[in-house]
Scaffold this active site. Structure first.
Site, PDB file in Angstrom:
ATOM      1  N   ALA A  80       1.571   4.359   6.036  1.00 42.54           N
ATOM      2  CA  ALA A  80       2.282   4.556   4.776  1.00 42.54           C
ATOM      3  C   ALA A  80       1.443   5.406   3.832  1.00 42.54           C
ATOM      4  O   ALA A  80       0.208   5.386   3.885  1.00 42.54           O
ATOM      5  CB  ALA A  80       2.592   3.206   4.136  1.00 42.54           C
ATOM      6  N   THR A 119      -3.517   4.973  -0.710  1.00 42.23           N
ATOM      7  CA  THR A 119      -4.893   4.659  -0.336  1.00 42.23           C
ATOM      8  C   THR A 119      -4.913   3.474   0.622  1.00 42.23           C
ATOM      9  O   THR A 119      -4.338   2.422   0.315  1.00 42.23           O
ATOM     10  CB  THR A 119      -5.715   4.321  -1.586  1.00 42.23           C
ATOM     11  OG1 THR A 119      -5.589   5.383  -2.529  1.00 42.23           O
ATOM     12  CG2 THR A 119      -7.179   4.119  -1.230  1.00 42.23           C
ATOM     13  N   PRO A 120      -5.541   3.594   1.792  1.00 41.15           N
ATOM     14  CA  PRO A 120      -5.576   2.454   2.727  1.00 41.15           C
ATOM     15  C   PRO A 120      -6.184   1.214   2.072  1.00 41.15           C
ATOM     16  O   PRO A 120      -7.171   1.290   1.341  1.00 41.15           O
ATOM     17  CB  PRO A 120      -6.456   2.972   3.869  1.00 41.15           C
ATOM     18  CG  PRO A 120      -6.332   4.458   3.807  1.00 41.15           C
ATOM     19  CD  PRO A 120      -6.196   4.787   2.343  1.00 41.15           C
ATOM     20  N   GLY A 121      -5.593   0.067   2.346  1.00 37.65           N
ATOM     21  CA  GLY A 121      -6.089  -1.173   1.768  1.00 37.65           C
ATOM     22  C   GLY A 121      -7.227  -1.759   2.572  1.00 37.65           C
ATOM     23  O   GLY A 121      -7.344  -1.523   3.774  1.00 37.65           O
ATOM     24  N   MET A 122      -8.055  -2.550   1.915  1.00 34.73           N
ATOM     25  CA  MET A 122      -9.175  -3.208   2.583  1.00 34.73           C
ATOM     26  C   MET A 122      -8.758  -4.516   3.249  1.00 34.73           C
ATOM     27  O   MET A 122      -9.469  -5.039   4.096  1.00 34.73           O
ATOM     28  CB  MET A 122     -10.305  -3.469   1.584  1.00 34.73           C
ATOM     29  CG  MET A 122     -10.982  -2.191   1.105  1.00 34.73           C
ATOM     30  SD  MET A 122     -12.367  -2.522  -0.023  1.00 34.73           S
ATOM     31  CE  MET A 122     -11.479  -2.884  -1.540  1.00 34.73           C
ATOM     32  N   LYS A 141       3.258  -4.688   6.649  1.00 31.61           N
ATOM     33  CA  LYS A 141       1.883  -4.955   6.226  1.00 31.61           C
ATOM     34  C   LYS A 141       1.259  -6.015   7.117  1.00 31.61           C
ATOM     35  O   LYS A 141       1.774  -7.136   7.210  1.00 31.61           O
ATOM     36  CB  LYS A 141       1.864  -5.411   4.758  1.00 31.61           C
ATOM     37  CG  LYS A 141       2.513  -4.419   3.794  1.00 31.61           C
ATOM     38  CD  LYS A 141       2.659  -4.964   2.389  1.00 31.61           C
ATOM     39  CE  LYS A 141       1.346  -5.168   1.695  1.00 31.61           C
ATOM     40  NZ  LYS A 141       1.523  -5.480   0.265  1.00 31.61           N
ATOM     41  N   ASP A 196       9.325  -8.591  -3.664  1.00 30.69           N
ATOM     42  CA  ASP A 196       9.538  -9.594  -2.629  1.00 30.69           C
ATOM     43  C   ASP A 196       8.881  -9.139  -1.329  1.00 30.69           C
ATOM     44  O   ASP A 196       8.997  -7.978  -0.931  1.00 30.69           O
ATOM     45  CB  ASP A 196      11.047  -9.774  -2.407  1.00 30.69           C
ATOM     46  CG  ASP A 196      11.382 -11.071  -1.694  1.00 30.69           C
ATOM     47  OD1 ASP A 196      10.505 -11.940  -1.591  1.00 30.69           O
ATOM     48  OD2 ASP A 196      12.537 -11.215  -1.252  1.00 30.69           O
TER      49      ASP A 196
END
Length: 569
Positions: free
Chosen positions: A314, A317-320, A335, A370
């Protein structure tokens, strides 16, 4: 009656019992509204969400006790499914019954993906739009000479055990607003109004939902009622599709509407909101499991029609904590919780699960998206872009099972895809960027007033809807306001302390320093100054402590689900 028929009847009765309990909780909403018992209304919302799983588990245990070793006989279950389908064929809400059955069978067989032998396959489920049964409604011709009389009758037909502060004045305000709005939308004068028999309740408001008709066209119509110290009154009238769509949005908690049947109401709502996905309408009516089924059905129908399109990372910024992917042509993101987090993240997988559950059970006040949990989703391996598949293998291996040519995702959260705020601000002209920055500040205010502290305020954790509304969607650091310790930033005692990169004083877990928020938001300097000027309370520890004290006593500030411009005098 043969065994399959008996067990099919038992499952049908279990769903009917769930449906009755769901209705009993929903029916309390009128009393909560009349008594202004908002804390009890919030407790009812949580109880109703938990009810589905409790009823499925109760039915599972009962079946297991009766079936014994036959509980896992696939041939028997196939026969039960066929008998069950026949039992519910004539029902308007048969798709809700099918979803209940599927949930039950999946828990017996721990199904990965879809098991067409024993369950109703979602891709074959009939669309709700095929329902032709008209939902119960009131219809009124509007008198051109005395429109106030018509709307006074409208308000009088919805009985409450508390009086209007001034019903005639409210009726006149509705008549004026509707006439002005229809002229504004380019319609003819108001000729008629149709409203569902059922009153919709949520948070502190009751809603009369339907449509207003001109000579040749119609608009949605929602009349919002509030109950304050003086009695009932009309607070707002909504006729714009964008405004009504936000009222029925997926960043809000679910309505309590005692609908005899749900599918026919969804059909009517689709005529009012033709761009609103059907899964979101089921979900916002409190039928979250059916919403998940409809979301699965429509996504995989779309997915199968585009066999050459691949799943990709997606945007943003890539999440940690989460790996996030999407199908570019479809507005959803998936996710997955990573196996390991960055050292800067002081959370565990259990924390993440609990925080997503916390948001799921709360009033989201239009600011928290949601997030529906899905288990055992099956995708062909070839549909993943190679770099995405490599990332998932490397960082989310614990959530993946490779089964032949498919990959099964043990757990993922599915959300509507929004444009990440950090990207949106770079792409927009100055006025739109300023509006989004102010929306961002208001989103934090609204969440705080609902006892939610986002934790990580970085712009990448917020998204912008197609209507320009800013919504938070990353919950791994969410906390209750009442669990935080809001502190003033201590004054430096000397130059060495003043220049220190790290705090020179003790910081305990849960300590929050609002004066320092601007340093962590990531806003460009000009927009940061704008947010500080308009939402200065966010940077004042005293404001947070005062709010915290109110929330601790169960006093939640009112957060209207529409802008002040839609309120009536």
């Amino acid at each position: 009656m043969d065994d399959a028929a008996a067990f099919a009847s038992l499952i049908s009765e279990a769903f009917a019992d769930y449906h009755a309990q769901f209705a009993a909780i929903t029916q309390r909403a009128r009393r909560r509204f009349e008594q202004r018992d908002w804390n009890a209304a919030r407790a009812d919302a949580v109880e109703r969400i938990a009810l589905y799983d409790a009823c499925v588990d109760e039915c599972r245990l009962r079946l297991q006790a009766v079936l014994g070793p036959r509980a896992f006989d696939r041939v028997l279950w196939q026969a039960i499914r066929d008998r069950y389908g026949g039992l519910i064929e004539a029902l308007i809400d048969r798709e809700l019954y099918k979803t209940f059955y599927n949930t039950l069978s999946r828990r017996f067989f721990k199904t990965r993906g879809v098991d067409a032998q024993v369950e109703f396959v979602a891709l074959d489920i009939a669309p709700t739009d095929a329902i032709t049964h008209p939902v119960a409604r009131h219809s009124y011709a509007v008198s051109l000479k005395r429109p106030t009389d018509t709307f006074e009758r409208v308000l009088g037909n919805y009985a409450f055990d508390v009086p209007y502060a001034h019903r005639t004045r409210c009726a006149a305000a509705v008549a004026v607003r509707l006439q002005d709005d229809l002229v504004h939308w380019g319609h003819d004068p108001v000729r008629a109004i149709e409203l569902l028999d059922t009153v919709f309740y949520r948070e502190r408001r009751a809603y009369l939902v339907g449509r207003v008709l001109g000579e040749s066209r119609f608009s949605p119509c929602v009349i919002a009622l509030i109950h304050d110290e003086d009695g009932l009154r009309v607070d707002a009238v909504l006729t714009g599709r964008a405004d009504v769509a936000q009222l029925f949005g997926i960043s809000r908690s679910y309505f309590h509407a005692d609908l005899p049947t749900v599918g026919d109401a969804v059909v009517l709502l689709r005529t009012l909101l033709p761009h609103k996905p059907i899964d979101e309408l089921y979900t916002v009516l409190g039928r979250a499991k059916q919403g998940k089924t409809e979301r699965f059905r429509t996504f995989f129908h779309h997915f199968d029609e585009r066999p050459n399109e691949q799943l990709t990372r997606a945007d943003g910024t890539p999440g940690m904590v989460m790996a996030v992917f999407t199908l570019p042509s479809y507005p959803l993101v998936f996710k997955l919780i990573r196996d390991r987090f960055s050292e800067t993240k002081q959370v565990t997988r259990k924390d993440v699960l609990e925080r997503y559950a916390l948001v799921f059970n709360r009033d989201r006040v239009g600011r928290l998206l949601d997030a529906q949990p899905y288990r055992s989703l099956r995708f062909p391996v070839t549909r993943f872009a190679p770099d995405l598949l490599e990332e998932l293998r490397r960082t989310c291996a614990g959530s993946l099972v490779f089964d032949g040519d498919d990959v099964i995702i043990a757990l993922c959260y599915v959300q509507r895809r929004l444009r990440p705020l950090n990207l949106y601000l770079r792409e927009q002209a100055a006025d739109a960027a300023r509006a989004a920055a102010l929306e961002y500040g208001q989103a934090i205010v609204d969440m705080a007033r609902n006892n939610i502290f986002p934790g990580d305020m970085l712009l990448k954790n917020f998204g912008v809807s197609r209507h320009g509304r800013v919504v938070f969607y990353d919950y791994d650091e969410v906390r209750l306001i009442t669990d935080c310790n809001f502190r003033d930033w201590p004054k430096a005692q000397n130059e060495e302390d003043q220049m220190a990169a790290e705090p020179w004083f003790h910081v305990a877990p849960g300590d929050v320093f609002p004066e320092r928020f601007a340093q962590f938001m990531g806003l460009p300097a000009a927009l940061a100054r704008t947010v500080q000027a308009v939402h200065g309370q966010l940077f004042d520890a005293g404001w947070w402590r005062a709010l915290q004290a109110e929330l601790a006593q169960g006093r939640y500030p009112d957060t209207p689900p529409y802008p002040p411009s839609l309120r009536v005098a």
